[in-house]
Motif scaffolding. Structure first.
Motif, PDB file in Angstrom:
ATOM      1  N   TYR A 123      -5.501  -7.125  10.862  1.00  0.00           N
ATOM      2  CA  TYR A 123      -5.868  -6.127  10.274  1.00  0.00           C
ATOM      3  C   TYR A 123      -5.026  -4.679  10.073  1.00  0.00           C
ATOM      4  O   TYR A 123      -5.160  -4.098   9.014  1.00  0.00           O
ATOM      5  CB  TYR A 123      -7.042  -5.479  11.284  1.00  0.00           C
ATOM      6  N   SER A 128      -2.381  -1.788   9.593  1.00  0.00           N
ATOM      7  CA  SER A 128      -1.544  -1.230   8.373  1.00  0.00           C
ATOM      8  C   SER A 128      -1.343   0.159   8.666  1.00  0.00           C
ATOM      9  O   SER A 128      -2.131   0.915   8.980  1.00  0.00           O
ATOM     10  CB  SER A 128      -2.115  -1.555   7.159  1.00  0.00           C
ATOM     11  N   GLU A 175      -1.418   1.648   5.759  1.00  0.00           N
ATOM     12  CA  GLU A 175      -2.328   1.683   4.630  1.00  0.00           C
ATOM     13  C   GLU A 175      -1.730   2.039   3.211  1.00  0.00           C
ATOM     14  O   GLU A 175      -1.721   1.206   2.239  1.00  0.00           O
ATOM     15  CB  GLU A 175      -3.334   2.897   4.987  1.00  0.00           C
ATOM     16  N   THR A 228      -7.440   4.972  10.057  1.00  0.00           N
ATOM     17  CA  THR A 228      -8.509   3.600   9.192  1.00  0.00           C
ATOM     18  C   THR A 228      -8.186   2.561   9.307  1.00  0.00           C
ATOM     19  O   THR A 228      -8.864   1.650   9.685  1.00  0.00           O
ATOM     20  CB  THR A 228      -8.492   4.053   7.698  1.00  0.00           C
ATOM     21  N   TRP A 229      -6.723   2.243   9.070  1.00  0.00           N
ATOM     22  CA  TRP A 229      -6.315   0.637   9.284  1.00  0.00           C
ATOM     23  C   TRP A 229      -5.702   0.307  10.763  1.00  0.00           C
ATOM     24  O   TRP A 229      -4.542  -0.205  10.771  1.00  0.00           O
ATOM     25  CB  TRP A 229      -5.474   0.357   8.168  1.00  0.00           C
ATOM     26  N   GLN A 245      -1.677  -4.361   4.528  1.00  0.00           N
ATOM     27  CA  GLN A 245      -1.570  -3.835   3.136  1.00  0.00           C
ATOM     28  C   GLN A 245      -0.249  -3.606   2.595  1.00  0.00           C
ATOM     29  O   GLN A 245      -0.412  -3.550   1.362  1.00  0.00           O
ATOM     30  CB  GLN A 245      -2.429  -2.288   3.390  1.00  0.00           C
ATOM     31  N   GLU A 291     -12.543  -7.533  11.454  1.00  0.00           N
ATOM     32  CA  GLU A 291     -11.006  -7.823  11.523  1.00  0.00           C
ATOM     33  C   GLU A 291     -10.513  -9.093  10.896  1.00  0.00           C
ATOM     34  O   GLU A 291      -9.234  -9.645  11.088  1.00  0.00           O
ATOM     35  CB  GLU A 291     -10.636  -7.550  13.239  1.00  0.00           C
ATOM     36  N   GLU A 295     -12.359  -3.786   2.248  1.00  0.00           N
ATOM     37  CA  GLU A 295     -13.359  -2.868   2.116  1.00  0.00           C
ATOM     38  C   GLU A 295     -14.507  -3.224   1.405  1.00  0.00           C
ATOM     39  O   GLU A 295     -14.064  -3.785   0.257  1.00  0.00           O
ATOM     40  CB  GLU A 295     -12.784  -1.370   1.874  1.00  0.00           C
TER      41      GLU A 295
END
Length: 674
Positions: A303, A305, A307, A353-354, A416, A551, A557
């Motif tokens: 999961y 990153s 981002e 967030t990530w 990402q 995850e 998203e």
């Protein structure tokens, strides 16, 4: 602060089996014990976050007797027990210092404490600081308010509301039963275990192998001129009391409409709320650290990153919410962002967030139970309430936060941005212990940072016969002439949207004298005659994920969730947004006021919470003095409400603004507010 990361991790693992089987259908209603004591108060404030503190602060200054309950042992919510001690503020409001008096006092105390407003030298905010200090400052603020206003504060830490007794006509909460817990002699101190490991025990009447329980009945305080009258203010993080009292509320995404034109769904979706976060603190060290990989790391590693490429720099991420910096490092820049390089001893709080955000979005893993889920699980039965949260999702969010730290330390993947972006950073240490920034043995925040909870549906009002609410179009700066809205909204919905935004031209649009394409939209937020507070922040989303588990490798998203994100005009808090249906002596503050999913993404930050709480405390005190209920202040709108005018004057005179400077339907010059 010298305890090791491994100790906190082992604490989590030792209880993982216990929490893994606490499914929703496992709830069993229990008969209440005879209360150990009865406490009388004029205001029962449920939730010691910023909104609850502000409610209490104003009520004490008004001379009221206040009972304040909090599930943790720290006051301050976002800036203390939830660890997000970085004030979210907008530049114009900050430069004008246009805030509630209590919020200004808090900022002043931070500056006096450290000799500067930003002891962490973070770059996300003008003020980043240590969570434990926030609790201490707020505690002293309430003591000072109690003394100055000659009120009385009774604070009940480690306390949850378990049951409510509501009158036969369903309009009045007569009393509330609470459970306060303490560790049994010879057992580990509080904050040794994570919330997922203790929440079921905290809501149980019976003593356990770890906790002793004190059962408290809260009752109104009889006084000569208001016999038996009191108010309950729900300032909890998820809207616990509105769920327990079973008043109408919304949760998650609202259906697409002319009021919520950027909604990602044509129907309501209560399972997709904004992500929540267990924050933690880590320290920059002089030498590399030896840290063992968590056993569950591989589940969450896909999961993580940075981002965005412009954020793909460890030092930049570390200093983003750096909350303590004893020595100023060298000034540097990455992709246009200036910051000082971390030096040994610097402490960073992580809220990414990530990273440690946990973002479930389906009926199988949503954190905050819907009304149907509560009913199915038995939590709405007498004695059945357990906080209304999915314990398994809390546990996984805790694991994910631990795993995110390990990714920062050793990770080389980026979900990402791809391979080659993330490099190991071994000169960091996870801070654990009761004397650590988060005040927990395991090192995670005492309670997760909640961005969104249950949101009441206000009482029917003119223009909103199904219940008052504050919507996306009431605050957003978005240009709804965009091709997306013209193509994707039904023609009638688009016309209603443009009419809503037309300001002084609204009648002409409704009557068809002006076509939607020619409307000059207002450049301000909606103005409310019953405004009792203010706020200003961008509409900021941390969207839920599409599949479960959140995850899951390759998960994305929820499509369209960020469409509503963007800048907002300075906005107001309408009193109608704080008054629930059905129950007359219940007020709502904080994040559970009547906002939509998109509006709530702006109505959730620190200064808003304080303003909403200041309003709640003032409204309740005023209602007690006048011998009325809050709904009576607004039930004749849009006709003139003389008592509402008096209330608003009191708020303004007390330094609690209800409108931004030059607020007027004729003032179209709000673009300068950034």
């Amino acid at each position: 602060m010298k305890q090791r990361y491994k100790k906190g991790l082992q604490t989590l693992i030792s209880f993982s089996l216990f929490t893994s089987f606490l499914a929703p259908d496992a709830v069993t209603a229990t008969a209440p014990r005879t209360p150990d004591k009865t406490v009388n108060c004029e205001l029962l404030v449920v939730g010691g976050g910023l909104s609850g503190v502000a409610t209490t602060y104003e009520a004490l200054l008004a001379g009221r007797t206040v009972c304040l309950t909090e599930i943790t042992d720290w006051l301050g919510g976002q800036i203390s027990s939830q660890g997000t001690s970085a004030l979210d503020e907008r530049p114009t409001q900050r430069s004008k210092q246009f805030y509630s008096r209590g919020y200004l006092e808090l900022r002043n105390r931070i500056e006096r404490k450290y000799g500067k407003l930003n002891p962490g030298e973070c770059w996300v905010s003008d003020s980043c600081f240590l969570p434990g200090d926030a609790h201490n400052m707020i505690t002293q603020m309430l003591k000072d308010a109690e003394k100055k206003g000659k009120g009385k504060l009774q604070f009940f830490p480690n306390t949850v509301i378990k049951d409510l007794e509501i009158s036969q006509d369903g309009k009045i909460i007569n009393n509330a039963i609470a459970i306060q817990h303490q560790p049994l002699p010879g057992t580990p101190p509080l904050n040794t275990n994570t919330l997922s490991q203790t929440i079921a025990d905290a809501y149980s009447y019976e003593n356990s192998s770890l906790l002793s329980k004190n059962i408290i009945r809260f009752l109104p305080k009889p006084t000569p001129n208001n016999l038996g009258k009191w108010y309950i203010i729900d300032t909890s993080e998820t809207g616990e009391i509105i769920a327990l009292a079973d008043v109408p509320y919304r949760l998650g995404i609202d259906a697409l409409s002319h009021l919520e034109p950027s909604s990602s769904s044509t129907t309501n979706d209560p399972y997709c709320t904004q992500g929540f976060t267990y924050t933690f603190a880590m320290e920059a060290t002089k030498s590399p650290q030896q840290i063992t990989m968590p056993s569950f790391y591989s589940q969450y590693a896909p999961y993580f990153s940075y981002e965005l490429k412009r954020l793909a720099n460890f030092d930049l991420v570390f200093t983003y919410r750096r909350i303590w910096s004893p020595q100023t490092g060298q000034l540097t820049k990455f992709n246009g962002v200036k910051f000082t390089v971390p030096t040994p001893g610097d402490i960073s709080m992580q809220n990414w967030t990530w990273g440690n955000d946990y973002r479930p979005g389906t009926a199988a893993d949503n954190l905050i139970y819907t009304r149907q889920q509560l009913e199915n699980s038995g939590q709405l039965k007498p004695g059945g309430w357990q906080g209304g949260l999915r314990t398994e999702t809390l546990r996984k969010a805790e694991e994910k936060a631990f795993s995110y730290f390990y990714w920062l330390y050793a990770g080389t993947t980026d979900s990402q941005l791809g391979e080659g972006v993330k490099q190991p950073q071994t000169n960091i240490r996870f801070l654990t212990g009761l004397d650590s920034p988060m005040g927990t043995v395991h090192g995670l925040s005492k309670y997760p940072y909640m961005r969104e909870g249950r949101r009441i549906i206000g009482r029917p009002s003119w223009g909103q016969p199904e219940g008052f609410g504050i919507w996306e179009v009431d605050i957003s700066r978005r240009n709804y002439n965009d091709e997306y809205y013209q193509k994707n909204l039904p023609a009638n919905m688009y016309r209603n949207l443009k009419a809503t935004l037309a300001g002084l031209e609204v009648t002409s649009v409704i009557m068809g004298k002006i076509s939607p394409e020619k409307v000059v939209r207002r450049s301000r937020s909606t103005i409310y005659p019953d405004a009792v507070g203010i706020g200003h922040y961008a509409i900021d989303f941390h969207p839920c994920m599409t599949k479960t588990p959140a995850e899951l490798p390759g998960n994305t998203e929820r499509a369209g969730e960020r469409r509503g994100a963007g800048f907002a005009y300075p906005f107001q808090i309408a009193l109608r947004a704080m008054i629930p249906q059905k129950i007359d002596n219940l007020l709502v503050g904080g994040k559970s006021i009547a906002t939509s999913h998109i509006a709530a993404a702006a109505y959730r930050v620190h200064s808003f919470e304080w303003s909403a709480g200041a309003a709640a405390g003032t409204v309740a005190s005023f209602a007690l003095k006048q011998g009325i209920d809050p709904y009576e202040l607004v039930n004749d709108l849009p006709r003139r409400e003389p008592q509402l005018e008096i209330l608003k004057q009191i708020l303004t005179e007390n330094g609690n603004p209800t409108a931004f400077p030059d607020t007027s339907i004729f003032n179209q010059n709000w673009d300068d507010w950034r």
